[in-house]
Design a protein around this motif. Structure first.
Motif, PDB file in Angstrom:
ATOM      1  N   UNK A 121      14.602   5.830  -4.468  1.00  0.00           N
ATOM      2  CA  UNK A 121      14.610   5.769  -3.004  1.00  0.00           C
ATOM      3  C   UNK A 121      13.232   5.968  -2.404  1.00  0.00           C
ATOM      4  N   UNK A 122      12.471   6.917  -2.941  1.00  0.00           N
ATOM      5  CA  UNK A 122      11.121   7.170  -2.417  1.00  0.00           C
ATOM      6  C   UNK A 122      10.157   6.037  -2.777  1.00  0.00           C
ATOM      7  N   UNK A 123      10.339   5.441  -3.952  1.00  0.00           N
ATOM      8  CA  UNK A 123       9.525   4.279  -4.322  1.00  0.00           C
ATOM      9  C   UNK A 123       9.817   3.115  -3.379  1.00  0.00           C
ATOM     10  N   UNK A 124      11.105   2.882  -3.103  1.00  0.00           N
ATOM     11  CA  UNK A 124      11.496   1.813  -2.181  1.00  0.00           C
ATOM     12  C   UNK A 124      10.940   2.053  -0.788  1.00  0.00           C
ATOM     13  N   UNK A 125      10.779   3.337  -0.418  1.00  0.00           N
ATOM     14  CA  UNK A 125      10.249   3.682   0.908  1.00  0.00           C
ATOM     15  C   UNK A 125       8.726   3.584   0.957  1.00  0.00           C
ATOM     16  N   UNK A 126       8.089   3.276  -0.187  1.00  0.00           N
ATOM     17  CA  UNK A 126       6.656   3.044  -0.179  1.00  0.00           C
ATOM     18  C   UNK A 126       5.797   4.149  -0.758  1.00  0.00           C
ATOM     19  N   UNK A 127       6.417   5.150  -1.382  1.00  0.00           N
ATOM     20  CA  UNK A 127       5.652   6.243  -1.981  1.00  0.00           C
ATOM     21  C   UNK A 127       5.380   5.958  -3.449  1.00  0.00           C
ATOM     22  N   UNK A 128       4.268   6.481  -3.949  1.00  0.00           N
ATOM     23  CA  UNK A 128       3.991   6.458  -5.381  1.00  0.00           C
ATOM     24  C   UNK A 128       4.634   7.715  -5.948  1.00  0.00           C
ATOM     25  N   UNK A 129       5.601   7.557  -6.850  1.00  0.00           N
ATOM     26  CA  UNK A 129       6.391   8.689  -7.348  1.00  0.00           C
ATOM     27  C   UNK A 129       6.034   9.018  -8.783  1.00  0.00           C
ATOM     28  N   UNK A 130       5.819  10.314  -9.026  1.00  0.00           N
ATOM     29  CA  UNK A 130       5.670  10.844 -10.376  1.00  0.00           C
ATOM     30  C   UNK A 130       6.866  11.767 -10.534  1.00  0.00           C
TER      31      UNK A 130
ATOM     32  N   UNK B 188       0.836  -1.183   0.000  1.00  0.00           N
ATOM     33  CA  UNK B 188       0.000   0.000   0.000  1.00  0.00           C
ATOM     34  C   UNK B 188       0.879   1.245   0.000  1.00  0.00           C
ATOM     35  N   UNK B 189       0.552   2.219  -0.838  1.00  0.00           N
ATOM     36  CA  UNK B 189       1.346   3.429  -0.979  1.00  0.00           C
ATOM     37  C   UNK B 189       1.213   4.335   0.238  1.00  0.00           C
ATOM     38  N   UNK B 190       2.334   4.949   0.642  1.00  0.00           N
ATOM     39  CA  UNK B 190       2.307   5.921   1.733  1.00  0.00           C
ATOM     40  C   UNK B 190       1.760   7.260   1.262  1.00  0.00           C
ATOM     41  N   UNK B 191       1.668   7.441  -0.051  1.00  0.00           N
ATOM     42  CA  UNK B 191       1.182   8.688  -0.611  1.00  0.00           C
ATOM     43  C   UNK B 191       1.813   8.944  -1.963  1.00  0.00           C
ATOM     44  N   UNK B 192       1.223   9.888  -2.690  1.00  0.00           N
ATOM     45  CA  UNK B 192       1.680  10.209  -4.041  1.00  0.00           C
ATOM     46  C   UNK B 192       2.515  11.488  -3.998  1.00  0.00           C
ATOM     47  N   UNK B 193       3.739  11.422  -4.523  1.00  0.00           N
ATOM     48  CA  UNK B 193       4.643  12.567  -4.497  1.00  0.00           C
ATOM     49  C   UNK B 193       5.163  12.866  -5.891  1.00  0.00           C
ATOM     50  N   UNK B 194       5.195  14.145  -6.226  1.00  0.00           N
ATOM     51  CA  UNK B 194       5.794  14.620  -7.468  1.00  0.00           C
ATOM     52  C   UNK B 194       7.222  15.036  -7.153  1.00  0.00           C
ATOM     53  N   UNK B 195       8.186  14.472  -7.872  1.00  0.00           N
ATOM     54  CA  UNK B 195       9.598  14.791  -7.669  1.00  0.00           C
ATOM     55  C   UNK B 195      10.115  15.477  -8.933  1.00  0.00           C
ATOM     56  N   UNK B 196      10.719  16.661  -8.765  1.00  0.00           N
ATOM     57  CA  UNK B 196      11.163  17.454  -9.914  1.00  0.00           C
ATOM     58  C   UNK B 196      12.614  17.872  -9.722  1.00  0.00           C
ATOM     59  N   UNK B 197      13.478  17.473 -10.650  1.00  0.00           N
ATOM     60  CA  UNK B 197      14.884  17.889 -10.622  1.00  0.00           C
ATOM     61  C   UNK B 197      15.427  17.780 -12.040  1.00  0.00           C
ATOM     62  N   UNK B 198      16.175  18.789 -12.495  1.00  0.00           N
ATOM     63  CA  UNK B 198      16.696  18.747 -13.858  1.00  0.00           C
ATOM     64  C   UNK B 198      17.953  17.897 -13.988  1.00  0.00           C
ATOM     65  N   UNK B 199      18.509  17.450 -12.866  1.00  0.00           N
ATOM     66  CA  UNK B 199      19.643  16.533 -12.895  1.00  0.00           C
ATOM     67  C   UNK B 199      19.071  15.109 -12.914  1.00  0.00           C
ATOM     68  N   UNK B 200      19.210  14.431 -14.041  1.00  0.00           N
ATOM     69  CA  UNK B 200      18.575  13.123 -14.209  1.00  0.00           C
ATOM     70  C   UNK B 200      19.084  12.083 -13.201  1.00  0.00           C
ATOM     71  N   UNK B 201      20.350  12.173 -12.806  1.00  0.00           N
ATOM     72  CA  UNK B 201      20.882  11.231 -11.826  1.00  0.00           C
ATOM     73  C   UNK B 201      20.234  11.461 -10.461  1.00  0.00           C
TER      74      UNK B 201
END
Length: 195
Positions: free
Chosen positions: A22-31, A1-14
């Motif tokens: 890391x956030x997906x592994x911690x249980x978040x749904x990442x966009x 079960x997801x801990x929540x949906x988070x939008x992650x924005x960074x222009x550095x692809x790495x």
């Protein structure tokens, strides 16, 4: 079960890939998005519960995205940036970020901050507590103070936090109180007529 949906924005692809994994592994749904334009489109489509934004990007900046999220979607946001100068800190406070983290941080430091931001954003609304230093109640003074020390003394994050913790112990203050004292001093020095 997801801990929540988070939008992650960074222009550095790495950085973006590391955060997303890391956030997906911690249980978040990442966009994720690597630019501000895509971030706004994805936020409109997916309605995340929180956004983690880099500040300085080509095109729309993290500040631009944050202003849009606040105004049109009422989405809480936090910043992750390598910059902790006075103008950046002032803008972060003005926009009402729930947290401000200063790079470099590893995912083990970011996940607890994201979890705390989710907890604050989903808690029942209460009257805002008066922050002694004039900081918005949800803006973490410890993160700001660590950022100030990193910037002023060119320290890595862990050393800046260790220095702040040591100073708090030496002056018999709690860590948050010592952080507020540093942030208050920086704000006082930044006022017109004090330079």
């Amino acid at each position: 079960m997801s801990k929540g949906k988070i939008l992650v924005v960074d222009d550095d692809r790495l950085v973006l890939a590391t955060l997303s994994y890391g956030l997906t592994q911690a249980g978040f749904e990442v966009i994720d998005a690597d630019n501000g334009d895509d971030a706004i489109l994805l936020a409109r489509e997916h309605r995340p519960e929180l956004a983690l934004l880099d500040i300085r990007m080509e095109g729309l900046t993290g500040f631009d995205v944050a202003a849009y999220l606040r105004e049109y979607l009422q989405t809480p946001f936090m910043f992750l940036s390598a910059f902790a100068d006075e103008a950046t800190v002032a803008k972060v406070k003005e926009l009402g970020a729930v947290a401000y983290l200063v790079k470099p941080l590893d995912i083990s430091q970011i996940v607890p901050a994201v979890e705390a931001a989710f907890a604050r954003s989903t808690a029942p609304a209460a009257p805002p507590a008066a922050a002694p230093s004039g900081l918005p109640a949800m803006l973490d003074p410890t993160s700001l103070a660590v950022g100030v020390l990193m910037h002023r003394y060119s320290l890595p994050c862990d050393e800046a936090l260790a220095r702040l913790t040591s100073l708090a112990a030496a002056e018999a203050h709690s860590l948050p109180e010592q952080a507020r004292r540093i942030v208050d001093a920086v704000e006082l020095l930044a006022r017109p007529g004090t330079r």
